[in-house]
Motif scaffolding. Structure first.
Motif, PDB file in Angstrom:
ATOM      1  N   LEU A 353      80.963 143.110  33.516  1.00  0.00           N
ATOM      2  CA  LEU A 353      81.033 142.610  32.203  1.00  0.00           C
ATOM      3  C   LEU A 353      79.563 142.595  31.695  1.00  0.00           C
ATOM      4  O   LEU A 353      79.387 143.262  30.480  1.00  0.00           O
ATOM      5  N   ARG A 354      78.570 142.307  32.457  1.00  0.00           N
ATOM      6  CA  ARG A 354      77.009 142.647  31.970  1.00  0.00           C
ATOM      7  C   ARG A 354      77.261 143.931  31.797  1.00  0.00           C
ATOM      8  O   ARG A 354      76.291 144.380  30.650  1.00  0.00           O
ATOM      9  N   GLU A 355      77.407 144.754  32.548  1.00  0.00           N
ATOM     10  CA  GLU A 355      77.061 146.264  32.414  1.00  0.00           C
ATOM     11  C   GLU A 355      77.878 146.840  31.121  1.00  0.00           C
ATOM     12  O   GLU A 355      77.298 147.733  30.459  1.00  0.00           O
ATOM     13  N   ALA A 356      79.120 146.447  30.893  1.00  0.00           N
ATOM     14  CA  ALA A 356      79.774 146.649  29.579  1.00  0.00           C
ATOM     15  C   ALA A 356      79.014 146.141  28.296  1.00  0.00           C
ATOM     16  O   ALA A 356      79.235 146.965  27.358  1.00  0.00           O
ATOM     17  N   LEU A 357      78.387 145.140  28.431  1.00  0.00           N
ATOM     18  CA  LEU A 357      77.843 144.649  27.301  1.00  0.00           C
ATOM     19  C   LEU A 357      76.547 145.309  27.169  1.00  0.00           C
ATOM     20  O   LEU A 357      76.290 145.770  25.836  1.00  0.00           O
ATOM     21  N   ARG A 358      75.696 145.463  28.229  1.00  0.00           N
ATOM     22  CA  ARG A 358      74.768 146.118  28.282  1.00  0.00           C
ATOM     23  C   ARG A 358      74.950 147.632  27.741  1.00  0.00           C
ATOM     24  O   ARG A 358      74.100 148.239  26.578  1.00  0.00           O
ATOM     25  N   ARG A 359      75.966 148.500  27.964  1.00  0.00           N
ATOM     26  CA  ARG A 359      75.965 149.732  27.598  1.00  0.00           C
ATOM     27  C   ARG A 359      76.367 149.944  26.158  1.00  0.00           C
ATOM     28  O   ARG A 359      75.904 150.900  25.325  1.00  0.00           O
ATOM     29  N   THR A 360      77.562 149.032  25.643  1.00  0.00           N
ATOM     30  CA  THR A 360      77.667 148.955  24.452  1.00  0.00           C
ATOM     31  C   THR A 360      76.583 148.587  23.339  1.00  0.00           C
ATOM     32  O   THR A 360      76.666 149.106  22.324  1.00  0.00           O
ATOM     33  N   GLU A 361      75.514 147.395  24.017  1.00  0.00           N
ATOM     34  CA  GLU A 361      74.618 147.244  23.123  1.00  0.00           C
ATOM     35  C   GLU A 361      73.768 148.265  22.872  1.00  0.00           C
ATOM     36  O   GLU A 361      73.248 148.710  21.692  1.00  0.00           O
TER      37      GLU A 361
END
Length: 397
Positions: A353-361
């Protein structure tokens, strides 16, 4: 919706799977994504970009290039609303949206004294003024056609129609004779020019039903009516002609070629997170928000919402959403001042989930600059939501 024999988690995960929100199609072309998962609602916001990024990892330049090559295009389609469609569906999209400009013309005739003859003459003048290569913005079109455009005065303003120009542009678009193009090539801006076109308009209600139940099934007839704008009788006939099949024990319908796959589908064991616009197709194809909301989350207050209103009682999400296997597990917005995503999660964040947030940000910051929900959305208007999201926080993980 009667689906008591099918676990909600299985339905949600299947819908996410059919929407390519499971990481299975990296690098797919924009036209292929839209052909397989459905037309992307466009209202001058970031939704098409976010959806194509979540499904296939496509960057903004790749999407804009597909638009420039006419592999995909924003057109008035179902219910007269604008969607981004693949080229294979241009003719059908225009056909199923053709009734909207006709209704607008009829209303203008009734309330504003606008005649069909007047608008048809204006259509001819506009078609003669436009070329296939050099876009003209509405102001330039008015200058080119001279007195053919009539001001409709205060009565027109009250009905959101200050001149006759939008009526003619709507008819010409629906007939495939002109198309609207973004001046800077981007789908999340709302400054347009128009060029001449020669696009056939063809397709039936059954054609739309075949596509819809492939994209969105299992779905009810009510869901199909919402998307299409068809009457009950037209929707029933279209579904029957499309050969859709019922899901036992429910009021849901499915494309027949998917019946075996649905029967054998199992929910993936591992979460898969995506960040989407609130009007993404995973919601808007059905517009039945409760499908995607876990009962434990239904009572959550809306970020900066009115007292007494809760997430589960809304027709549409009031923010962008975080999804895991079809379940909405969080809210998010983009803070342009801090250049970061601000979120409220319903589940403890793990590494995925942290990676999904980082990528989209990073995608929003570096390629879009903002993640507007719609054309009138702005950093200032969403500031209360951002403040509320920061205050709400998320579970630790």
């Amino acid at each position: 919706m009667a689906n008591s024999e099918i676990p909600a988690a299985r339905l949600r995960a299947w819908w996410a799977h059919r929407q390519w929100l499971d990481g299975s199609r990296p690098g797919a072309a924009a036209a292929d994504v839209l052909a397989a998962t459905g037309w992307a609602r466009s209202v001058g916001g970031a939704a098409p970009y976010l959806g194509l990024f979540a499904r296939a990892g496509l960057g903004r330049e790749a999407v804009d290039a597909a638009v420039a090559r006419l592999e995909v295009h924003e057109l008035p389609s179902a219910r007269g609303c604008t969607y981004v469609l693949p080229a294979r569906d241009f003719a059908l999209g225009l056909a199923v949206g053709a009734g909207a400009p006709e209704s607008e013309l009829a209303a203008a005739g009734k309330h504003l004294g606008v005649s069909r003859d007047e608008i048809e003459k204006l259509c001819l003048a506009i078609a003669e003024a436009l070329s296939p290569l050099r876009p003209l913005e509405p102001t330039a079109i008015r200058e080119a056609v001279g007195g053919s455009v009539r001001v409709l005065g205060e009565a027109g303003k009250k009905r959101g129609l200050s001149t006759t120009l939008p009526l003619a542009l709507g008819l010409l678009q629906a007939r495939g004779l002109i198309r609207r193009v973004p001046v800077n090539g981007r789908l999340d801006q709302q400054r347009y020019g128009y060029v001449g076109w020669d696009q056939p308009v063809a397709g039936t209600a059954a054609d739309l039903a075949r596509r819809y139940f492939s994209w969105a099934g299992p779905a009810s007839l009510r869901h199909f009516r919402w998307f299409s704008g068809f009457t009950v009788a037209t929707a029933k006939l279209a579904a029957a002609e499309a050969g859709v099949v019922g899901v036992p024990g429910t009021d849901l319908l499915l494309a027949p070629e998917l019946a075996d796959s649905f029967e054998n589908f199992t929910v993936p064991a591992e979460p898969y997170y995506t960040l989407l616009a609130g009007i993404d197709g995973i919601h808007l194809l059905h517009r039945d928000l409760a499908r995607l909301v876990d009962p434990a989350d239904a009572g959550r207050p809306l970020p900066a919402g009115r007292a007494g209103r809760s997430f589960g009682g809304e027709a549409d999400p009031q923010t962008h959403v975080v999804l895991d296997r079809g379940r909405i597990v969080g809210f998010w917005e983009y803070d342009t001042g801090e250049q970061e995503i601000v979120h409220q999660l319903f589940v403890p964040p793990d590494a995925a989930l942290r990676e999904a947030l980082r990528r989209t940000e990073a995608f929003v910051r570096e390629q879009l600059g903002d993640a507007r929900g719609f054309s009138l959305d702005s950093p200032r208007s969403r500031a209360p939501k951002i403040t509320a999201l920061r205050a709400a926080g998320s579970p630790s993980g």
